[in-house]
Design a protein around this motif. Structure first.
Motif: not given
Length: 510
Positions: A351-352, A355-356, A386-387, A389-391, A453
């Motif tokens: 998921l991370g 998103l990245c 968003i980046y 958050t994903g990281h 990614c």
């Protein structure tokens, strides 16, 4: 003692968060991991004042203003010495944790924090920018050690059902350290011409607290039993950490792991690289640590101020937006602490990185079109959030957790040495080449990060198994077929059956 009715073997209880485990986690992460994050961000806000200090000092020494090129060189050294020190710190992880233990290494590591804190704190008084550059290298060594040893220590003292949550705590305190530096760097606090030496010197306070309090807590029981052969101390420490006296099942699992490694002995980095039974674990941690740093997290932060400015944020308010971004990072990492045991490591990684990947692609489009479309800068800000958050939920914290889980006791120090070296070299590489990428490709440089990614996500999807709530030996068995070895383990032995352990553990090639 709780026993299995069928075979009379001890049954391991489900671990709980005791006060001893919680305090050991908080003290080690605040004393070590917090400093890593703090020193990442501490020179960002006061950089104009520090460079003015460099210029003034040079002028006083040589009666001539410093050239722009030499000032750039000095500032580049001030920034890059930190990851370079982190790389050297990673190289000494294995010998230190094998000799001093996990807790002992964390205590020893405070030397590399308190000494540079004093150096940086007095740099303006002694009128030396060289002392800042040297201190940044030394505190980088501290970060290189702590970024590897804290996850190792916590992974070994936590019960398997809490190993993921405690394993994310170092990254949580790294993000809290970054946020603290961002808050203190606000112009109305310490981000001033007189406040920056205090900011740089504050890094010694967490180290002093750890030096005073961490000796009150147990050394890793796995280290004491498997590497030191001190079962009494291991049992006593395990009883304190678990909050009950009956720890025979966990000790039996440690004995089995110990005996399964007798033939291998303690693995150096070279022997680790040649071990067929660890081949895919090693490849996995290298790819995940490279993906973590080469995914563009440092470039996002580098670009953030210009993104906010283009979105219409006033220059005086950008510092507050940056603090807001840091707060999002902390909140999402905290969320990962609570969901990692339910969701698992693999899902958060996928998921991370997903998103990245999407955020980097969206940011490329937004930066390219923002001069023609008035509302596009807001898409840029959204992409950054968003980046981050994903990281924060996957790529930042989870590689440390799975590095602990994928390796047994004899291989773990060398594995962390490899993972840490890759981590810091990748960090240094991004810092070195991104300015050239940015000048040559502009906003299109984020396409490269998006592609990295995506590749990392595909690798994890195809080859990295879920490791939550499994013992280290069970995880070893999961990798056995991919490594083309077979690891046969019998029932967990009791303390009275050590002599038969060799019959229970066999490693053969297919």
């Amino acid at each position: 003692m709780t026993e299995n009715k069928d075979c009379g073997q001890p049954v391991e209880r489900k671990g709980r968060l005791t006060s001893v485990l919680a305090l050991a986690t908080l003290i080690s992460t605040f004393g070590s991991s917090f400093q890593y994050g703090y020193n990442v961000a501490v020179i960002n806000s006061p950089s104009p004042f520090m460079q003015q200090f460099y210029n003034t000092t040079y002028l006083e020494r040589y009666d001539t203003p410093i050239t722009d090129s030499f000032l750039t060189l000095l500032w580049s050294l001030s920034v890059s010495m930190y990851p370079l020190g982190g790389f050297f710190g990673s190289l000494i992880v294995a010998p230190l944790v094998n000799t001093l233990g996990r807790k002992g290494t964390l205590l020893f590591n405070n030397i590399f924090s308190i000494v540079p804190a004093v150096m940086m704190g007095v740099s303006e008084i002694v009128k030396s920018y060289e002392i800042i550059i040297v201190a940044r290298f030394i505190v980088g060594i501290c970060a290189g050690l702590s970024s590897n040893v804290v996850p190792m220590y916590l992974g070994e003292i936590a019960p398997k059902n809490l190993r993921g949550a405690t394993g994310i705590m170092p990254q949580l305190f790294i993000t809290i350290g970054i946020l603290s530096a961002q808050v203190l760097g606000i112009r109305s606090i310490l981000g001033t011409s007189t406040g920056w030496p205090i900011m740089l010197g504050l890094t010694g306070i967490p180290a002093a607290i750890e030096l005073l309090l961490l000796p009150l807590f147990p050394e890793s029981p796995r280290y004491m039993l498997i590497q030191r052969g001190d079962e009494k101390t291991a049992k006593r420490g395990l009883q304190r950490l678990r909050g009950w006296d009956d720890v025979d099942a966990e000790l039996s699992e440690m004995h089995l792991e110990d005996q399964s490694e007798k033939a291998e002995g303690r693995l150096s980095v070279l022997s680790l690289l040649s071990q067929r039974s660890l081949r895919w674990q090693l490849v996995s941690i290298v790819i995940m640590n490279m993906g973590q740093q080469l995914s563009g997290i440092n470039a996002i932060y580098y670009y953030a101020d210009s993104i906010y400015a283009n979105a219409g944020v006033r220059e005086t308010d950008i510092q507050y937006v940056t603090v807001g971004t840091g707060a999002v990072n902390v909140i999402m990492t905290l969320a990962a602490v609570f969901i990692v045991e339910a969701s698992g490591r693999r899902l958060l990684l996928l998921l991370g990185f997903g998103l990245c990947c999407g955020a980097c692609g969206m940011l490329t489009i937004a930066l390219t079109l923002q001069e023609n479309i008035t509302w596009m800068p807001y898409i840029s800000i959204t992409s950054v959030i968003i980046y981050v958050t994903g990281h924060a939920i996957g790529p930042s914290p989870i590689p440390y957790v799975v590095t602990t889980e994928m390796f047994r006791q004899s291989a773990r120090p060398s594995a962390f040495m490899v993972a840490g070296s890759v981590h810091w070299l990748s960090n240094f590489t991004v810092g070195l080449i991104f300015p050239f990428l940015e000048s040559g490709l502009g906003s299109y440089s984020f396409i490269i990060f998006s592609f990295i990614c995506l590749l990392t996500l595909i690798y994890i999807w195809l080859l990295v198994p879920e490791t939550k709530s499994k013992t280290f030996l069970e995880i070893c068995q999961m990798f056995a077929r991919r490594n083309k070895v077979e690891i046969k383990l019998g029932d967990l032995p009791t303390n009275d059956s050590k002599g038969s352990l060799e019959d229970l553990v066999r490693v053969t090639t297919f």
